[in-house]
Design a protein around this motif. Structure first.
Motif, PDB file in Angstrom:
ATOM      1  N   MET A   1     -22.600   4.978  40.005  1.00 36.29           N
ATOM      2  CA  MET A   1     -22.094   5.141  40.936  1.00 36.29           C
ATOM      3  C   MET A   1     -20.594   5.465  41.201  1.00 36.29           C
ATOM      4  SD  MET A   1     -21.983   2.746  44.800  1.00 36.29           S
ATOM      5  CE  MET A   1     -23.807   3.457  45.052  1.00 36.29           C
ATOM      6  N   GLN A   2     -19.963   6.389  41.845  1.00 30.38           N
ATOM      7  CA  GLN A   2     -18.754   6.690  41.928  1.00 30.38           C
ATOM      8  C   GLN A   2     -18.144   6.147  43.021  1.00 30.38           C
ATOM      9  OE1 GLN A   2     -18.706  10.880  41.201  1.00 30.38           O
ATOM     10  NE2 GLN A   2     -18.988  10.464  38.852  1.00 30.38           N
ATOM     11  N   LEU A   3     -16.890   5.695  43.075  1.00 31.28           N
ATOM     12  CA  LEU A   3     -16.189   5.191  44.189  1.00 31.28           C
ATOM     13  C   LEU A   3     -14.846   5.835  44.045  1.00 31.28           C
ATOM     14  CD1 LEU A   3     -17.221   1.267  44.277  1.00 31.28           C
ATOM     15  CD2 LEU A   3     -17.887   3.132  45.636  1.00 31.28           C
ATOM     16  N   VAL A   4     -14.214   6.293  45.214  1.00 36.26           N
ATOM     17  CA  VAL A   4     -12.865   6.571  45.072  1.00 36.26           C
ATOM     18  C   VAL A   4     -11.805   5.458  45.226  1.00 36.26           C
ATOM     19  CG1 VAL A   4     -11.150   7.829  46.659  1.00 36.26           C
ATOM     20  CG2 VAL A   4     -13.310   8.588  46.379  1.00 36.26           C
ATOM     21  N   VAL A   5     -11.106   5.155  44.262  1.00 36.14           N
ATOM     22  CA  VAL A   5     -10.141   4.131  44.159  1.00 36.14           C
ATOM     23  C   VAL A   5      -8.746   4.444  44.409  1.00 36.14           C
ATOM     24  CG1 VAL A   5     -11.599   2.859  42.443  1.00 36.14           C
ATOM     25  CG2 VAL A   5      -9.820   4.369  41.548  1.00 36.14           C
ATOM     26  N   ALA A   6      -8.271   5.602  44.550  1.00 35.68           N
ATOM     27  CA  ALA A   6      -6.893   6.031  44.896  1.00 35.68           C
ATOM     28  C   ALA A   6      -6.626   7.372  45.043  1.00 35.68           C
ATOM     29  CB  ALA A   6      -6.006   5.469  43.735  1.00 35.68           C
ATOM     30  N   ARG A   7      -5.670   7.930  45.544  1.00 36.70           N
ATOM     31  CA  ARG A   7      -5.194   9.075  45.720  1.00 36.70           C
ATOM     32  C   ARG A   7      -3.656   9.227  45.350  1.00 36.70           C
ATOM     33  NH1 ARG A   7      -1.993  12.032  49.072  1.00 36.70           N
ATOM     34  NH2 ARG A   7      -1.465  10.410  50.378  1.00 36.70           N
ATOM     35  N   VAL A   8      -3.425  10.239  44.399  1.00 37.00           N
ATOM     36  CA  VAL A   8      -2.358  10.393  43.578  1.00 37.00           C
ATOM     37  C   VAL A   8      -1.080  11.012  44.836  1.00 37.00           C
ATOM     38  CG1 VAL A   8      -0.791  11.709  41.899  1.00 37.00           C
ATOM     39  CG2 VAL A   8      -3.376  10.909  41.504  1.00 37.00           C
ATOM     40  N   GLY A   9      -0.102  10.423  44.844  1.00 37.21           N
ATOM     41  CA  GLY A   9       0.948  10.785  45.654  1.00 37.21           C
ATOM     42  C   GLY A   9       2.100  11.753  44.876  1.00 37.21           C
ATOM     43  N   ARG A  10       3.285  11.597  45.258  1.00 36.09           N
ATOM     44  CA  ARG A  10       4.205  12.332  44.709  1.00 36.09           C
ATOM     45  C   ARG A  10       4.749  11.944  43.449  1.00 36.09           C
ATOM     46  NH1 ARG A  10       8.697  11.298  49.300  1.00 36.09           N
ATOM     47  NH2 ARG A  10       9.029   9.105  48.791  1.00 36.09           N
ATOM     48  N   ALA A  11       5.325  12.642  42.589  1.00 32.94           N
ATOM     49  CA  ALA A  11       5.808  12.410  41.411  1.00 32.94           C
ATOM     50  C   ALA A  11       7.002  11.323  41.482  1.00 32.94           C
ATOM     51  CB  ALA A  11       6.357  13.479  40.478  1.00 32.94           C
ATOM     52  N   HIS A  12       7.208  10.406  40.549  1.00 38.13           N
ATOM     53  CA  HIS A  12       8.307   9.353  40.875  1.00 38.13           C
ATOM     54  C   HIS A  12       9.195   9.802  39.514  1.00 38.13           C
ATOM     55  CE1 HIS A  12      10.440   5.792  41.892  1.00 38.13           C
ATOM     56  NE2 HIS A  12      10.205   5.495  40.815  1.00 38.13           N
TER      57      HIS A  12
END
Length: 192
Positions: A1-12
């Motif tokens: 099963m697949q779960l969304v664990v994060a969303r990528v934000g801006r570069a640092h």
């Protein structure tokens, strides 16, 4: 099963790190170095986490092969997806993954059917069950211990004890007029 664990934000910075918006209660398990994550869109991945650190309260990740700001910025808004065994349970007792709660029947303690959980809404203050009723309407039930008294995964049901007015319009209104006195009787009694 697949779960969304994060969303990528801006570069640092300039060395390929990105900020991430964490969407899991177990970031140390799902977002640790060496974790291989699928992506949405799929063309951006899979991505392997090389390093992770917290900076000013935000999680920063660096992925293998992402070495500069431009490559990091190209990942912005990509969803990170972990492959999870559907039988896996959260580490803490009385915690549940969203997929375990979706489609549970919602009932009152006496067995009265209220509806079915179709979605979990994660708000800063609490989580909400979005419940579809048999008549097609939707209810929002706060996922708090005082209201959701039992989650029974074997029976596929969530038992609730809602306060008056949460699932119906029978809210209790307490008034001094409920004892049979007419408005103004109190003033007449005080003058007598």
């Amino acid at each position: 099963m697949q779960l969304v664990v994060a969303r990528v934000g801006r570069a640092h910075g300039i060395k390929g790190e990105v900020t991430v918006e964490v969407r899991t209660d177990e970031p140390e398990l799902r977002l640790g170095p060496g974790a291989v994550l699928l992506t949405d869109p799929a063309s951006a991945g899979p991505l392997t986490i090389e390093t992770g650190r917290v900076h000013s309260g935000r999680l920063l990740l660096r992925f293998e092969g992402v070495r500069d700001r431009n490559a990091a910025e190209a990942l912005r808004n990509v969803l990170l997806i972990a492959e999870v065994d559907p039988t896996e349970m959260p580490e803490e007792e009385d915690e549940y993954y969203d997929h375990q709660l979706i489609d549970l029947d919602v009932v009152l303690a006496d067995g009265t059917e209220i509806g079915r959980i179709t979605e979990i809404s994660h708000l800063p203050s609490q989580d909400l069950f979005i419940v579809e009723c048999p008549d097609g309407t939707e209810l929002m039930i706060p996922f708090v211990e005082e209201i959701v008294t039992e989650i029974d995964l074997e029976e596929q049901r969530a038992v609730i004890d809602p306060p008056p007015g949460l699932i119906d319009d029978r809210a209790e209104i307490v008034s001094s007029r409920d004892d049979g006195e007419e408005p103004g009787d109190e003033a007449a009694e005080e003058q007598a």
